[in-house]
Design a protein around this motif. Structure first.
Motif, PDB file in Angstrom:
ATOM      1  N   ALA A 155       0.670  -1.510   0.017  1.00 34.86           N
ATOM      2  CA  ALA A 155       0.022   0.063   0.219  1.00 34.86           C
ATOM      3  C   ALA A 155       1.109   1.055  -0.098  1.00 34.86           C
ATOM      4  CB  ALA A 155      -0.804  -0.240   1.094  1.00 34.86           C
ATOM      5  N   GLY A 156       1.556   1.192   0.551  1.00 37.31           N
ATOM      6  CA  GLY A 156       3.121   2.518   0.824  1.00 37.31           C
ATOM      7  C   GLY A 156       2.344   3.844   1.023  1.00 37.31           C
ATOM      8  N   ALA A 167      -1.121   5.777   6.373  1.00 33.76           N
ATOM      9  CA  ALA A 167       0.186   5.331   6.541  1.00 33.76           C
ATOM     10  C   ALA A 167       1.478   5.254   7.962  1.00 33.76           C
ATOM     11  CB  ALA A 167       1.359   5.539   5.590  1.00 33.76           C
ATOM     12  N   ALA A 168       0.835   6.888   8.177  1.00 39.66           N
ATOM     13  CA  ALA A 168       1.672   6.332   9.879  1.00 39.66           C
ATOM     14  C   ALA A 168       1.338   5.457  10.406  1.00 39.66           C
ATOM     15  CB  ALA A 168       1.616   8.389   9.920  1.00 39.66           C
ATOM     16  N   ALA A 175       4.788  -1.649  14.625  1.00 38.82           N
ATOM     17  CA  ALA A 175       5.339  -2.019  15.245  1.00 38.82           C
ATOM     18  C   ALA A 175       5.080  -2.350  16.783  1.00 38.82           C
ATOM     19  CB  ALA A 175       6.376  -0.508  15.789  1.00 38.82           C
ATOM     20  N   VAL A 176       3.862  -1.709  16.952  1.00 35.08           N
ATOM     21  CA  VAL A 176       3.112  -2.829  18.355  1.00 35.08           C
ATOM     22  C   VAL A 176       2.512  -3.700  18.498  1.00 35.08           C
ATOM     23  CG1 VAL A 176       1.380  -2.538  20.033  1.00 35.08           C
ATOM     24  CG2 VAL A 176       2.332  -0.291  19.178  1.00 35.08           C
TER      25      VAL A 176
END
Lengths: 321, 321
Positions: A155-156, A167-168, A175-176
């Motif tokens: 998806a980017g 995206a962020a 990460a979680v």
């Protein structure tokens, strides 16, 4: 919902010659399932579903799926039972595609599940987990936590065209879940896609489970998390804790959860929401021209994910303390 | 093939409460028919087809279609029989659309008709014409010769984007058929759309006719012309005179043609080809964005029209002199 492959009567009749199902009397393409082509066939022996597996299904996985349905049906779970040829095989080839015939199940899926439907699903899911306990085959879940980052990469930054900042947020969530995905919880066969489309009811009673084509070997409680996402949110995006409680209570009446499973529930729900957000996002951003199927909006799962980010314990899903 | 309208289990069950069909057990959207939404339903009483009539069907025409099916079935033609509510009506409303339930017919349509299929269709068409002789209702054919020029205008010069010179050829053909369209030939109920999709077979035996939603009162021999176009051309565009002969002979075994009908056959075939060329052309040039149905290529009927332009008598279609 679509029929991707047309099947001629002659080739279908020749295919059926390998089975003890008698003369072919009728064959209708049905608008069910988004991955494969499905036909409702009527033969002298009764009514059946014929499935042609299209390119999104790996043919190497089909023996697992068919053996699993046979195993579960043999343990009393109401699910399609693969019909075998006189030579004893459940998987054949038709119109150039892998193909199988399964028994037809009565029942209808519900569009807006009520509390009783959620309760029934909870019980059926627990029964599925118990019935699968002695299933010998294994299949890794390609769409579990290790599979999510590659989807996010596909998806980017285009994710932000769907929702600003998406995206962020995906990066943060990855990460979680990558850092704290639970290990060591009870594993076994999971359905992995037990959405309302895949559950049949007659009145308020569950009458069957279908579409085992995402089934795999994974954390059992993750399957509960998929169901909490799929069944217990309202159309406005709010979580209905009464539905959550009904689903979890009836699940636990058949298979009680361990403390570790309860504790992991918020994170598992967060991961499940991320999984469906990501697959829907990739489908949404990659609609082929002339597609017969409209992709599902990923925003629904973004809303669900936001709920899970603020859930702190299994109590937030209705589980008694 | 598409399902345009989704129907909830609750509203369908409420709809079925008006019928003596028992509990609803299953409902599957089927990929059949391009104009309406069709569902195969299973109730305690058996299997039925539920049709929701979409916007291309004029609700004012539905009583004609439903009464016709009942009339024809009553005279032994195998076609869907409308099921009535306990109040005696065959037409209701479901999901905001006119809706009807008809009996389910076994059988499959053929993709590549053989000579025997063409013969069976000829006989069934003649039986339909005889069975319809005492049907009291009338419905004008909106897609007969008077309806073609407006279609041609809708396509206009865009026709040339489909095939160079097509707009001029259509103009030429319109002039011919408008000047010499036959009057005074035997009239009655015609199916007007008896394509292979709408005829079921079990083996080589015709087992039923469906989709009466273009049926109307018109020249009987025009219905034969539609069938010669739909059944007797090969995929390469050539006319198979053996198939034409089989169709016409078996038709005449039931209902012999008059000299005037024979003489008119080439022009009727030319008109029928023009009719399907024009409706396909208009659909082809006006595909709505996101359409679920791909329009049929009009070029197929341009090729057929070219054949008919050079036909000089019914002998060219296989009719014995």
């Amino acid at each position: 919902m679509a029929v991707y492959t047309e099947v001629g009567t002659e080739e279908l009749s020749a295919f059926l010659d390998h089975y003890d199902l008698g003369e072919l009397l009728s064959c209708k393409g049905i608008a069910e399932g988004v991955e494969n082509s499905n036909f409702l066939i009527h033969t002298a022996a009764g009514h059946y579903i014929l499935t042609l597996y299209e390119k999104r299904v790996d043919p190497a996985d089909l023996p697992f799926f068919l053996a699993l349905m046979e195993h579960l049906a043999g343990r009393g779970l109401i699910c399609p039972l693969p019909v075998k040829t006189r030579a004893g095989t459940a998987l054949g080839t038709l119109a150039g595609r892998p193909a199988a015939i399964v028994t037809f199940l009565d029942g209808m899926s519900v569009r807006q599940p009520a509390v009783t439907h959620c309760a029934e699903v909870g019980e059926a899911l627990a029964r599925l987990h118990l019935a699968g306990a002695d299933f010998a085959r294994q299949r890794a879940n390609a769409l579990s936590v290790a599979g999510w980052r590659p989807l996010a990469k596909r998806a980017g930054h285009r994710a932000d065209t769907v929702a600003p900042g998406l995206a962020a947020l995906i990066e943060e969530e990855l990460a979680v879940v990558e850092a704290s995905w639970p290990n060591g919880l009870p594993e076994g066969v999971i359905h992995a896609d037990l959405f309302p489309d895949n559950v049949f009811f007659l009145g308020n009673r569950l009458s069957g489970l279908i579409d085992f084509y995402f089934a795999c070997t994974d954390t059992l409680a993750y399957d509960i998390a998929v169901c909490l996402n799929a069944w217990c949110f309202e159309p406005d995006g709010s979580f209905n804790v009464t539905k959550g409680r009904a689903l979890l209570q009836r699940y636990e009446a058949v298979r009680p959860l361990s403390e570790a499973e309860r504790a992991a529930l918020p994170l598992l729900c967060r991961g499940a929401a991320l999984r469906f957000l990501l697959t829907r996002l990739v489908d949404w951003l990659n609609v082929p021209p002339g597609a017969l199927v409209r992709p599902k909006n990923p925003i629904e799962y973004l809303k669900k994910l936001r709920f899970h980010r603020y859930a702190s314990s299994a109590r937030d899903y209705g589980l008694a303390a």
